[in-house]
Design a protein around this motif. Sequence first.
Motif, PDB file in Angstrom:
ATOM      1  N   SER A 119       3.865  59.984 104.881  1.00 59.77           N
ATOM      2  CA  SER A 119       4.387  58.653 105.201  1.00 59.77           C
ATOM      3  C   SER A 119       3.523  57.556 104.603  1.00 59.77           C
ATOM      4  CB  SER A 119       4.478  58.477 106.723  1.00 59.77           C
ATOM      5  OG  SER A 119       3.193  58.374 107.310  1.00 59.77           O
ATOM      6  N   ASP A 152       7.663  62.437 115.853  1.00 60.64           N
ATOM      7  CA  ASP A 152       7.975  62.466 114.424  1.00 60.64           C
ATOM      8  C   ASP A 152       8.278  61.065 113.918  1.00 60.64           C
ATOM      9  OD1 ASP A 152       8.545  64.033 111.973  1.00 60.64           O
ATOM     10  OD2 ASP A 152      10.591  63.313 112.289  1.00 60.64           O
ATOM     11  N   GLU A 153       9.018  60.275 114.689  1.00 66.69           N
ATOM     12  CA  GLU A 153       9.295  58.893 114.303  1.00 66.69           C
ATOM     13  C   GLU A 153       7.997  58.113 114.134  1.00 66.69           C
ATOM     14  OE1 GLU A 153      11.853  56.931 117.006  1.00 66.69           O
ATOM     15  OE2 GLU A 153      13.563  58.259 116.677  1.00 66.69           O
ATOM     16  N   THR A 161      10.743  64.646 118.702  1.00 69.63           N
ATOM     17  CA  THR A 161      11.493  63.700 117.880  1.00 69.63           C
ATOM     18  C   THR A 161      10.826  62.331 117.881  1.00 69.63           C
ATOM     19  OG1 THR A 161      13.604  64.832 118.242  1.00 69.63           O
ATOM     20  CG2 THR A 161      13.706  62.521 117.570  1.00 69.63           C
ATOM     21  N   ARG A 162      10.393  61.870 119.059  1.00 62.82           N
ATOM     22  CA  ARG A 162       9.733  60.568 119.142  1.00 62.82           C
ATOM     23  C   ARG A 162       8.380  60.588 118.427  1.00 62.82           C
ATOM     24  NH1 ARG A 162      11.756  56.568 122.270  1.00 62.82           N
ATOM     25  NH2 ARG A 162      13.893  57.018 122.893  1.00 62.82           N
ATOM     26  N   ILE A 170      11.966  53.993 109.461  1.00 62.15           N
ATOM     27  CA  ILE A 170      12.902  55.112 109.472  1.00 62.15           C
ATOM     28  C   ILE A 170      14.341  54.670 109.233  1.00 62.15           C
ATOM     29  CG2 ILE A 170      11.437  56.502 110.976  1.00 62.15           C
ATOM     30  CD1 ILE A 170      13.308  55.786 113.290  1.00 62.15           C
ATOM     31  N   GLN A 203      12.554  49.498 114.280  1.00 63.33           N
ATOM     32  CA  GLN A 203      12.529  50.101 115.612  1.00 63.33           C
ATOM     33  C   GLN A 203      13.334  49.265 116.598  1.00 63.33           C
ATOM     34  OE1 GLN A 203      11.426  52.909 116.816  1.00 63.33           O
ATOM     35  NE2 GLN A 203      10.449  53.710 114.972  1.00 63.33           N
ATOM     36  N   SER A 253      17.301  60.326 115.605  1.00 65.24           N
ATOM     37  CA  SER A 253      16.772  59.199 116.368  1.00 65.24           C
ATOM     38  C   SER A 253      17.793  58.679 117.372  1.00 65.24           C
ATOM     39  CB  SER A 253      16.354  58.078 115.410  1.00 65.24           C
ATOM     40  OG  SER A 253      15.281  58.491 114.592  1.00 65.24           O
ATOM     41  N   LYS A 281       5.933  59.019 111.068  1.00 65.99           N
ATOM     42  CA  LYS A 281       6.521  58.573 109.809  1.00 65.99           C
ATOM     43  C   LYS A 281       6.399  57.069 109.599  1.00 65.99           C
ATOM     44  CE  LYS A 281       9.838  62.359 109.312  1.00 65.99           C
ATOM     45  NZ  LYS A 281      11.259  62.770 109.392  1.00 65.99           N
ATOM     46  N   SER A 288      22.418  61.640 108.788  1.00 66.23           N
ATOM     47  CA  SER A 288      22.276  60.220 109.114  1.00 66.23           C
ATOM     48  C   SER A 288      23.606  59.653 109.580  1.00 66.23           C
ATOM     49  CB  SER A 288      21.799  59.424 107.891  1.00 66.23           C
ATOM     50  OG  SER A 288      20.554  59.885 107.424  1.00 66.23           O
ATOM     51  N   GLU A 313       8.782  47.629 109.702  1.00 69.33           N
ATOM     52  CA  GLU A 313       8.898  48.850 110.502  1.00 69.33           C
ATOM     53  C   GLU A 313       9.211  48.512 111.949  1.00 69.33           C
ATOM     54  OE1 GLU A 313       5.545  51.389 110.115  1.00 69.33           O
ATOM     55  OE2 GLU A 313       6.160  52.151 108.157  1.00 69.33           O
TER      56      GLU A 313
END
Length: 320
Positions: A312, A266-267, A263-264, A49, A181, A131, A270, A76, A177
Amino acid sequence: MYFSTGDCAAEDKNRVWAETLSRTYFPLSAECHNTAEFRGELRSWSLGILGLSDMECDGVLYHRRRTDFANEKDSSLLITIPHRGDVHFKQAARSTKCSPGGFLVERGDMPYEFWHARRNKLWVLKVPTASVRARLGATDRLGALTFDATSGVGAYFAGAVRNTIDNIDVIPDAARELAGQQLLELLCLAMRSDDRLLSSASSTIRSAHLQRAEQFIRDNLKNPRLSSELVAESCGISQRYLQQLFAENDLSVIGYIRDERLTRCDEALKAANDTSSVASIALEWGFYDQAQFCKHYKKRFGCTPTDTRRQSRGETKREH
C-alpha cells in the motif's frame, strides 16, 4: 486522471472509451449510439480503497459479460449518481431506471447492461464489495437497486460526493483517504436506512434473527467483550439458537466475527497514509494475539499483514 475522446478517430471511439472505463472501473465493452459524433470526458481520483470519477458523455450502452470477471479475485460495486437524465440498468432478473435525484447500485460480479440515450453527466464511485458486506451483510440483494438522494442520509451522501469533487484538487492524499472512508460510511448508512434491505433478507423469523445478529456483530467489532454470549443476549435469543442460525449458513459465530474483523484490518492496512502499526490495527479491531492474527490474515488474503502494508505504501520487501 483526465481523459477526453477529443483527439480520437471516429472508428476508434468505441474501443478507446471502453478501454478508458475498463482501466477506471473494471473490464467492460462500450457501444456509442453515434460513434462519429460521440464525445466523452472522464476525470477520476483514488480515495484510498474507493475510486471516484466525474464523467460526461453522449449516449452509450455498456456491457459487462461473464468473461470480463471470470478471473477476478475481488469484486466491486459501482454507485452511479446521474445528473442530466435517466440511466437504465439491467442485471439478472431486474431492470431499473435511475433518474437525477437518486443513485444506482451495480454489482461487478454479475453480467449487466447499462445505458443512457442522450448526453449525461454521472458521478461514479467504485467500492470494494467486501467493504460494503462488512457493514451491511450480504450484497447479492443490492444489484440494480436505486436509492433516494433527495432527502435524509441519501441526500447527505450525494452532497458529500459533490463536495469531494468540488474540492478534490486542494485535498492532500491523507485527507483523500479519509474522504473515501467517510463516503463509504455514508453510502452504507444511506442504504441501510432503506426498508427494502431489511424486508428482502427477512422473509422468515429465522432470517430476521440472523440478520439482526450479523448487524449487531458488524456494529460492535471493536468491543473487546464481543462474543456469542453477548450477541445472543443483545438479540434476545439463546446461544444455542444463535449457533444454529449461523450453522444453517455454513458459518460459526466466532468465525463470522473473525472474518468481519479481518476485513476491517485489511482496509486499514491498505490505507497508504495510515501511520498505525500492524499491531495497533489488529488490536483496534479485537485481535489480541498477534501470531493468530497474522495466521488468519494470511489464510484469508494470501499474504502477511506486513506485505499488505508495504504494498500500500509502494515499498519493496527487503532481501536478507
